[in-house]
Enzyme design. Sequence first.
Site, mmCIF file in Angstrom:
data_model
loop_
_atom_site.group_PDB
_atom_site.id
_atom_site.type_symbol
_atom_site.label_atom_id
_atom_site.label_comp_id
_atom_site.label_asym_id
_atom_site.label_seq_id
_atom_site.Cartn_x
_atom_site.Cartn_y
_atom_site.Cartn_z
ATOM 1 C CD GLU A 9 -1.454 -1.850 1.798
ATOM 2 O OE1 GLU A 9 -2.064 -2.934 2.780
ATOM 3 O OE2 GLU A 9 0.053 -2.304 2.162
ATOM 4 C CG ASP A 96 -1.685 -3.094 5.392
ATOM 5 O OD1 ASP A 96 -0.277 -3.280 5.927
ATOM 6 O OD2 ASP A 96 -2.350 -2.264 6.234
ATOM 7 C CG ASP A 98 -7.253 -5.136 7.056
ATOM 8 O OD1 ASP A 98 -6.127 -4.570 6.529
ATOM 9 O OD2 ASP A 98 -6.468 -3.811 8.202
ATOM 10 C CD GLU A 100 -11.230 -1.184 4.185
ATOM 11 O OE1 GLU A 100 -10.625 -0.813 3.370
ATOM 12 O OE2 GLU A 100 -11.924 -1.156 4.543
ATOM 13 C CE1 TYR A 322 -2.171 -3.716 9.555
ATOM 14 C CE2 TYR A 322 -3.751 -5.491 10.342
ATOM 15 C CZ TYR A 322 -3.360 -4.089 8.898
ATOM 16 O OH TYR A 322 -4.279 -3.237 8.343
ATOM 17 N NE ARG A 324 -6.374 0.617 10.517
ATOM 18 C CZ ARG A 324 -4.343 0.722 9.341
ATOM 19 N NH1 ARG A 324 -4.055 0.122 9.046
ATOM 20 N NH2 ARG A 324 -4.804 2.216 9.280
ATOM 21 C CG HIS A 369 -5.649 -10.975 12.608
ATOM 22 N ND1 HIS A 369 -6.389 -10.351 11.748
ATOM 23 C CD2 HIS A 369 -5.228 -11.907 11.034
ATOM 24 C CE1 HIS A 369 -6.502 -9.925 11.040
ATOM 25 N NE2 HIS A 369 -6.327 -11.150 10.355
#
Length: 875
Positions: A9, A96, A98, A100, A322, A324, A369
């Site tokens: 990203e 990432d 997740d 998103e 990470y 989140r 996670h």
Amino acid sequence: MPDKLVIVESPAKARTIAGFLGSGFVVESSLGHVRDLPEDAADIPEEVKGEDWARLGVDVHHGFKPLYVVVKSRRAQIAKLRRALKEAEELYLATDEDREGESIAWHLVEVLKPRVPVRRLVFHEITPGAIRAALAAPRDIDRRLIDAQETRRILDRLFGYEVSPVLWKIVGRGLSAGRVQSPAVRIVVERERERMAFRRAEYWDLEGAFATRAAPPGRFGATLVALGGKRVAAGRDFDSSGRVRSTEVVVLDRGTAEEVVADLAGAAFTVRSVERKPYRRSPYAPFRTATLQQEAGRQLRFSTDRTMRTAQSLYEGGYITYMRTDSTALSETAVAAARALISGRYGPEYLPSHPRVYRSKVKNAQEAHEAIRPAGEAFRDPEEVAAAVPPDEARLYELIWKRTVASQMSDAVGESVQVRLGAAGASGRDAEFGTSGKVISFPGFLRAYVEGSDDPDAEADDQERRLPALAEGDPVDVEALEAKGHETKPPARYTEASLVRRLEELGIGRPSTYASIISTIQKRGYVWKRGPALVPSFTAFATVQLLERHFADLVDYQFTARMEDDLDRISTGEQDPVPYLTDFYFGDGHRGLTDLVGRSLEEADPRQVNAVPLGEEEGSPMVRVGRFGPYLELGEKRVGLPDDLAPDELTPEKAAALAEEPNGERVLGMDPGSGLEVLVRQGRFGPYVQLGRPGSGAEKPRRSSLFPGMTPESLTLEEGLRLLSLPRLVGVDPGTGEEVLARYGKYGPYLERGAVTRSLDSPEQIFTVTPAEALALLAAPKPRRGARGAATTPLRSLGIDPETGCHLEVRDGRFGPYVTDGAVNASLRREDSVEGLTLERARALLAARRRRLETEGKEAKPCPPPPGANPAAGA
């Protein structure tokens, strides 16, 4: 030989990973999302502009199919990625892990249409080992995660784009509604309502200073807890209306408390009971997103947005895992690293016999996670990290490091003691005092970390209260007795940390979105900050009233939490998104969103919605939210409200005082041109002069800030009218036909001609500069200025950066000294000094600034050649 193309990203993440992969790989960034729903009419393709659903960007008639368009600011980057893909033999999508990140990966495939094999790489930390492991076990794109993200995006678009226009029509332009945003605003407003309804109650007690008769005497304090056999009332015994909840307590007033002091003069006090209990405290779980946001707010005074931006930089730099995540689990590697560190740094007694295992209590937590922890197989020391990153990142890393290490340490143990002592007064009435103590015999995890609290009066876990040796029957001497008065306190306003906790308790939203939600409700003017406290505006009151009356389910906490559960079931494949969206939008045996919107526009009375009464009696003062902001209505009188007045402070008494002396404002006189009053007022951001009052049906009142050196007390009508006359039209440039204006802005007085600006020397020059002088200033070259807008002269030359070849120097800017390489500027931190700044420290500051620019999608230009260098020398 073709390379393998890896897309992530952000440029910062790309740079870190590229350093691990070496030759054979090209690492590029997408700069975030490359496609999204259209933001405005200009984004909508011509072929669908005539459709009734086009403004939504979602075809609600055909399975809620989203209309995706390429994000304008990403077009150049997409072209760059296509060129790189032509040279690649394989594509790795390392966004990432997740929802998103999965969505970005899928959109990249849709836009780039690769003809080479596509692999999905997932990892929760950016370390060489994690990247190697991801390359060894790539997977396919997970369609369920994409559906989950897409459904949330569509649901949020339908909610926002359908309900927000209702707010514009009934409350005011520029407002917005959202699936999580609106319940969050309601939470803050409800707390302020509680504060407005709160009635203070006064109560008294006695505080005593006592001493044992041993040598030397041990001194301690105690508070009156019972009188005549009945418990003495404390703050918890009163309700919000100021009434006592129970008849089983005695409420002391000042007179009674002072009588008790006199009655106990000379009384013989003895210890009546000593109750000892073992004290044991287990460590806190490692951080997940929500708890990191809360603790960073409490201990570092970071906003949620600042916390997440800082954590993002640490993650992309390879310093933490990470950020989140809902999980509190630690990998075996992390547990081993923590246990080795504890044994070596603190000693074997601080290491439990078995590793501690944590399981998240958050609904729908993704246990695959990991918790937020220092990255790698061995945790880097906070001091080592602090030398390489900016102060915010260093402080947050240290917090994460301490919490992670403490989570694997031994319990803190000790002893707590409850003591009661008493005596009979001269009247024969019995009085009993109480005190407590805590002694920590082994600190355990508290050696590494102590959690903060939202309550400023709360006692920290590591705080000891030592009492002298006391035994039942021991006589004690009274050194002092004093009557103490207290008042009950209204419920505390939410801070960002406590609002995050409340949202999570209610199951509203996801921790990864809390930072953006809290930022949005501030930008929209729903809340403002007084210190750390979140204060709702009267606009927030009006908005919540409208939503409660006409969209009750959408701001109902249980309904919103059920929506979150439904979305999670979609992510696991248990629920189909299309029937769910159909039910939400069109309804099925109940009113859907479209019906609610239509009925609200028909039934909502703007005058009722925008009225906030300040009392229950007829004729009570009322706040109304008008086109230009809130104002006080008292009978036929209308009065503007100070910008910094919190709703709970606007009592009927305060309203009456404002009506007599509005805002502490001063009327300077009448404007001869309009016949309106000219007022000087005190706003949240300083004093300003205003023409007319809001709520009078006139245009929005003109305002102008006072110049430096002006004071509200000394401002004259003439000066006020001069300020209101700005910007001043100096003339017209005959060469371009553009107007030349003299203005006063954030950084002082200046001239403006289209996009060209030049500073003026003083505010007075705004009114005196002639057209000829203005044109000469605008024609002259713009002075070289620093990042903050002030002309600079080097304070120190630091030499050449050995990696970039850039010449580094320290300059003085409007907001203090900064270091620059000619292309990027970075402010010196509080702990830095001009004289003590080293080349290495300057390089670290500039590197951090470049990472921040890249995170924001901005590309820093290369630095110019050093002074005296020949630019063509290396050609």
